[in-house]
Design an enzyme around this catalytic site. Structure first.
Site, PDB file in Angstrom:
ATOM      1  N   LYS A 121     -49.886 -68.541 -38.973  1.00  0.00           N
ATOM      2  CA  LYS A 121     -49.159 -67.278 -38.918  1.00  0.00           C
ATOM      3  C   LYS A 121     -47.665 -67.575 -38.951  1.00  0.00           C
ATOM      4  O   LYS A 121     -47.149 -68.288 -38.090  1.00  0.00           O
ATOM      5  CB  LYS A 121     -49.514 -66.497 -37.650  1.00  0.00           C
ATOM      6  CG  LYS A 121     -50.859 -65.819 -37.710  1.00  0.00           C
ATOM      7  CD  LYS A 121     -51.231 -65.167 -36.394  1.00  0.00           C
ATOM      8  CE  LYS A 121     -50.362 -63.995 -36.053  1.00  0.00           C
ATOM      9  NZ  LYS A 121     -50.845 -63.286 -34.831  1.00  0.00           N
ATOM     10  N   ASN A 176     -53.000 -62.756 -28.679  1.00  0.00           N
ATOM     11  CA  ASN A 176     -51.863 -61.900 -28.342  1.00  0.00           C
ATOM     12  C   ASN A 176     -51.873 -61.487 -26.873  1.00  0.00           C
ATOM     13  O   ASN A 176     -51.093 -60.614 -26.475  1.00  0.00           O
ATOM     14  CB  ASN A 176     -51.873 -60.640 -29.223  1.00  0.00           C
ATOM     15  CG  ASN A 176     -51.508 -60.958 -30.662  1.00  0.00           C
ATOM     16  OD1 ASN A 176     -50.571 -61.692 -30.924  1.00  0.00           O
ATOM     17  ND2 ASN A 176     -52.267 -60.409 -31.595  1.00  0.00           N
ATOM     18  N   GLU A 185     -57.004 -63.002 -38.522  1.00  0.00           N
ATOM     19  CA  GLU A 185     -56.837 -61.992 -37.464  1.00  0.00           C
ATOM     20  C   GLU A 185     -57.535 -60.666 -37.788  1.00  0.00           C
ATOM     21  O   GLU A 185     -56.961 -59.588 -37.674  1.00  0.00           O
ATOM     22  CB  GLU A 185     -55.350 -61.745 -37.167  1.00  0.00           C
ATOM     23  CG  GLU A 185     -55.132 -61.151 -35.790  1.00  0.00           C
ATOM     24  CD  GLU A 185     -53.668 -61.141 -35.358  1.00  0.00           C
ATOM     25  OE1 GLU A 185     -53.431 -60.874 -34.189  1.00  0.00           O
ATOM     26  OE2 GLU A 185     -52.786 -61.420 -36.195  1.00  0.00           O
ATOM     27  N   ARG A 242     -59.078 -63.290 -33.236  1.00  0.00           N
ATOM     28  CA  ARG A 242     -57.762 -63.924 -33.196  1.00  0.00           C
ATOM     29  C   ARG A 242     -56.742 -63.048 -32.476  1.00  0.00           C
ATOM     30  O   ARG A 242     -55.743 -63.555 -31.957  1.00  0.00           O
ATOM     31  CB  ARG A 242     -57.287 -64.252 -34.613  1.00  0.00           C
ATOM     32  CG  ARG A 242     -55.971 -65.031 -34.599  1.00  0.00           C
ATOM     33  CD  ARG A 242     -55.678 -65.755 -35.882  1.00  0.00           C
ATOM     34  NE  ARG A 242     -54.418 -66.459 -35.795  1.00  0.00           N
ATOM     35  CZ  ARG A 242     -53.969 -67.336 -36.672  1.00  0.00           C
ATOM     36  NH1 ARG A 242     -54.715 -67.642 -37.718  1.00  0.00           N
ATOM     37  NH2 ARG A 242     -52.811 -67.929 -36.513  1.00  0.00           N
ATOM     38  N   HIS A 275     -48.695 -60.541 -25.086  1.00  0.00           N
ATOM     39  CA  HIS A 275     -47.650 -60.391 -26.094  1.00  0.00           C
ATOM     40  C   HIS A 275     -47.220 -58.944 -26.329  1.00  0.00           C
ATOM     41  O   HIS A 275     -46.112 -58.709 -26.829  1.00  0.00           O
ATOM     42  CB  HIS A 275     -48.098 -61.019 -27.416  1.00  0.00           C
ATOM     43  CG  HIS A 275     -48.059 -62.517 -27.414  1.00  0.00           C
ATOM     44  ND1 HIS A 275     -48.787 -63.276 -26.529  1.00  0.00           N
ATOM     45  CD2 HIS A 275     -47.368 -63.404 -28.180  1.00  0.00           C
ATOM     46  CE1 HIS A 275     -48.563 -64.565 -26.762  1.00  0.00           C
ATOM     47  NE2 HIS A 275     -47.699 -64.668 -27.750  1.00  0.00           N
ATOM     48  N   LYS A 327     -56.855 -72.722 -29.277  1.00  0.00           N
ATOM     49  CA  LYS A 327     -56.441 -72.041 -30.504  1.00  0.00           C
ATOM     50  C   LYS A 327     -57.331 -72.440 -31.674  1.00  0.00           C
ATOM     51  O   LYS A 327     -57.667 -71.615 -32.519  1.00  0.00           O
ATOM     52  CB  LYS A 327     -54.980 -72.350 -30.816  1.00  0.00           C
ATOM     53  CG  LYS A 327     -54.444 -71.469 -31.949  1.00  0.00           C
ATOM     54  CD  LYS A 327     -52.972 -71.270 -31.893  1.00  0.00           C
ATOM     55  CE  LYS A 327     -52.563 -70.159 -32.842  1.00  0.00           C
ATOM     56  NZ  LYS A 327     -51.100 -69.967 -32.892  1.00  0.00           N
ATOM     57  N   ARG A 358     -43.369 -68.652 -54.799  1.00  0.00           N
ATOM     58  CA  ARG A 358     -44.717 -68.115 -54.541  1.00  0.00           C
ATOM     59  C   ARG A 358     -45.597 -69.038 -53.712  1.00  0.00           C
ATOM     60  O   ARG A 358     -46.815 -68.918 -53.712  1.00  0.00           O
ATOM     61  CB  ARG A 358     -45.420 -67.734 -55.855  1.00  0.00           C
ATOM     62  CG  ARG A 358     -44.714 -66.616 -56.622  1.00  0.00           C
ATOM     63  CD  ARG A 358     -45.595 -66.070 -57.722  1.00  0.00           C
ATOM     64  NE  ARG A 358     -44.947 -64.947 -58.389  1.00  0.00           N
ATOM     65  CZ  ARG A 358     -44.213 -65.049 -59.492  1.00  0.00           C
ATOM     66  NH1 ARG A 358     -44.032 -66.247 -60.048  1.00  0.00           N
ATOM     67  NH2 ARG A 358     -43.654 -63.992 -60.027  1.00  0.00           N
ATOM     68  N   GLU A 370     -47.130 -70.196 -22.940  1.00  0.00           N
ATOM     69  CA  GLU A 370     -48.203 -70.218 -23.940  1.00  0.00           C
ATOM     70  C   GLU A 370     -49.346 -71.125 -23.503  1.00  0.00           C
ATOM     71  O   GLU A 370     -50.514 -70.844 -23.784  1.00  0.00           O
ATOM     72  CB  GLU A 370     -47.660 -70.663 -25.298  1.00  0.00           C
ATOM     73  CG  GLU A 370     -46.727 -69.669 -25.973  1.00  0.00           C
ATOM     74  CD  GLU A 370     -47.445 -68.437 -26.510  1.00  0.00           C
ATOM     75  OE1 GLU A 370     -48.676 -68.298 -26.336  1.00  0.00           O
ATOM     76  OE2 GLU A 370     -46.765 -67.587 -27.115  1.00  0.00           O
ATOM     77  N   HIS A 395     -39.218 -66.601 -25.478  1.00  0.00           N
ATOM     78  CA  HIS A 395     -40.520 -66.028 -25.826  1.00  0.00           C
ATOM     79  C   HIS A 395     -41.593 -66.339 -24.785  1.00  0.00           C
ATOM     80  O   HIS A 395     -42.305 -65.440 -24.328  1.00  0.00           O
ATOM     81  CB  HIS A 395     -40.967 -66.557 -27.197  1.00  0.00           C
ATOM     82  CG  HIS A 395     -42.358 -66.155 -27.558  1.00  0.00           C
ATOM     83  ND1 HIS A 395     -42.707 -64.871 -27.899  1.00  0.00           N
ATOM     84  CD2 HIS A 395     -43.514 -66.884 -27.603  1.00  0.00           C
ATOM     85  CE1 HIS A 395     -44.006 -64.807 -28.140  1.00  0.00           C
ATOM     86  NE2 HIS A 395     -44.516 -66.015 -27.971  1.00  0.00           N
ATOM     87  N   HIS A 400     -43.468 -59.061 -26.252  1.00  0.00           N
ATOM     88  CA  HIS A 400     -42.624 -58.841 -27.427  1.00  0.00           C
ATOM     89  C   HIS A 400     -41.663 -57.678 -27.211  1.00  0.00           C
ATOM     90  O   HIS A 400     -40.493 -57.732 -27.624  1.00  0.00           O
ATOM     91  CB  HIS A 400     -43.491 -58.573 -28.658  1.00  0.00           C
ATOM     92  CG  HIS A 400     -44.054 -59.810 -29.279  1.00  0.00           C
ATOM     93  ND1 HIS A 400     -45.033 -59.780 -30.251  1.00  0.00           N
ATOM     94  CD2 HIS A 400     -43.783 -61.126 -29.082  1.00  0.00           C
ATOM     95  CE1 HIS A 400     -45.336 -61.010 -30.613  1.00  0.00           C
ATOM     96  NE2 HIS A 400     -44.595 -61.843 -29.924  1.00  0.00           N
TER      97      HIS A 400
END
Length: 351
Positions: free
Chosen positions: A138, A241, A233, A237, A244, A223, A117, A180, A260, A248
């Site tokens: 993330k 993306n 997000e 935030r 992306h 960032k 957990r 990036e 990526h 993606h």
């Protein structure tokens, strides 16, 4: 050495350095053991030296190695790692160390978020690209239908860069990381006091050796400004993306043949064309062609649209893109616009 404090639910520092001074400075006594997760490539290059440094500061170090590549960012890898952790007696007081690039950071971070957990973890990035993925909390694994579809928010307790490890990166991985960094450069005009977009292109076009401590710190500060405002997000935030949505989809359609960051480069060209900014699209596209960014093996347009439909930013079946104009917006875009932009991009690569 540059230290950037991140104010989040769990505050932590990002340290960008050219050595591992942080190991001697960190307090280790509260952890029952250190559990390093890395991949075979990083392990072969740096595993012995890094493990030696850790064993000098802690008597119990567990070492887990997965195959390199995005295919390891999966539920099957996660289950295998949980089995290894339980077999070695890793408990709730274990510190997990994500030692590698963006894939390892996502996989190990997600493992830390669910193992018993939730346990503490730190990021020790070994790629340029990871200056984005290692910061912000993330973490995720992929689903066959969508990248990062299974994930959570779980902040690290520290991010520790040793840029000397970037010296062994293949050219393609450098290009991927620059994808990036260029994204952060484009966003900088909206979140920092001044933009470094032109400065970065100037440095790249000079062809000189990059001062990675300085450049990665500049990217991380973009960032930082965004995630401190919107940690989970719910608003701005989503700006991160940029590039992306198509990126993606491209990764997925190409079965992750395109790294990526290179996919994000293609995605930013696509987004600039969508927003009508052909000047910035062309400058980026020309740099990509000049630097041998992996070309797209074009499939029917419907393949990309199908994958874009499962993007996390979408609402009520619409496809949404981060677009940069006078201000940043996240907008629904019609399939007709997407089809026409895909055709334009295909034409650019064919010219």
């Amino acid at each position: 050495m540059v230290t950037i404090p991140i104010e989040a639910t769990t505050p932590y520092d990002v340290v960008v350095d050219d050595q591992d001074r942080w190991i001697e400075m960190k307090e280790w006594s509260s952890y029952s053991m250190l559990w390093v997760v890395t991949d075979e490539h990083v392990d072969s290059l740096y595993g012995e030296t890094f493990r030696s440094k850790l064993t000098r500061v802690h008597p119990h170090v567990v070492w887990s190695v997965v195959e390199p590549g995005d295919a390891s960012k999966s539920l099957s890898s996660l289950e295998h790692l949980v089995t290894e952790g339980l077999g070695h007696g890793c408990d709730r007081h274990t510190l997990l160390v994500a030692f590698g690039g963006g894939m390892i950071g996502d996989l190990a971070g997600f493992l830390a978020s669910v193992y018993m957990r939730g346990i503490s973890y730190i990021q020790v990035p070994t790629t340029i690209l990871a200056h984005d993925s290692a910061v912000g909390g993330k973490v995720a694994v992929n689903h066959p239908l969508a990248k990062n579809a299974i994930g959570s928010f779980h902040q690290p307790s520290g991010v520790y860069y040793n840029v000397s490890r970037l010296d062994t990166l293949p050219v393609q991985e450098v290009r991927s990381g620059l994808g990036e960094l260029l994204k952060h450069a484009y966003l900088s005009r909206y979140v920092l006091e001044s933009s470094f977009e032109d400065d970065l292109f100037l440095a790249l076009n000079k062809g000189e050796e990059m001062d990675w401590v300085s450049w990665l710190a500049r990217g991380i500060r973009v960032k930082q400004a965004i995630v401190e405002t919107d940690e989970r997000e719910q608003g701005i935030r989503a700006w991160l993306n940029f590039g992306h949505t198509f990126g993606h989809a491209l990764e997925s359609v190409e079965s992750y043949r395109i790294p990526h960051g290179e996919a994000v480069l293609h995605g930013m060209v696509f987004a600039f064309l969508l927003s009508g900014d052909e000047e910035r699209a062309e400058r980026l596209f020309d740099w990509m062609r000049l630097n041998d960014v992996t070309p797209i093996d074009w499939k029917p347009s419907a393949h990309y649209i199908e994958r874009m439909m499962v993007d996390k930013k979408n609402r009520h079946g619409s496809i949404r893109f981060v677009l940069l104009r006078e201000s940043i917006s996240v907008e629904s875009v019609s399939t007709e616009q997407i089809y026409s932009t895909l055709e334009k991009m295909k034409g650019w690569w064919g010219r």
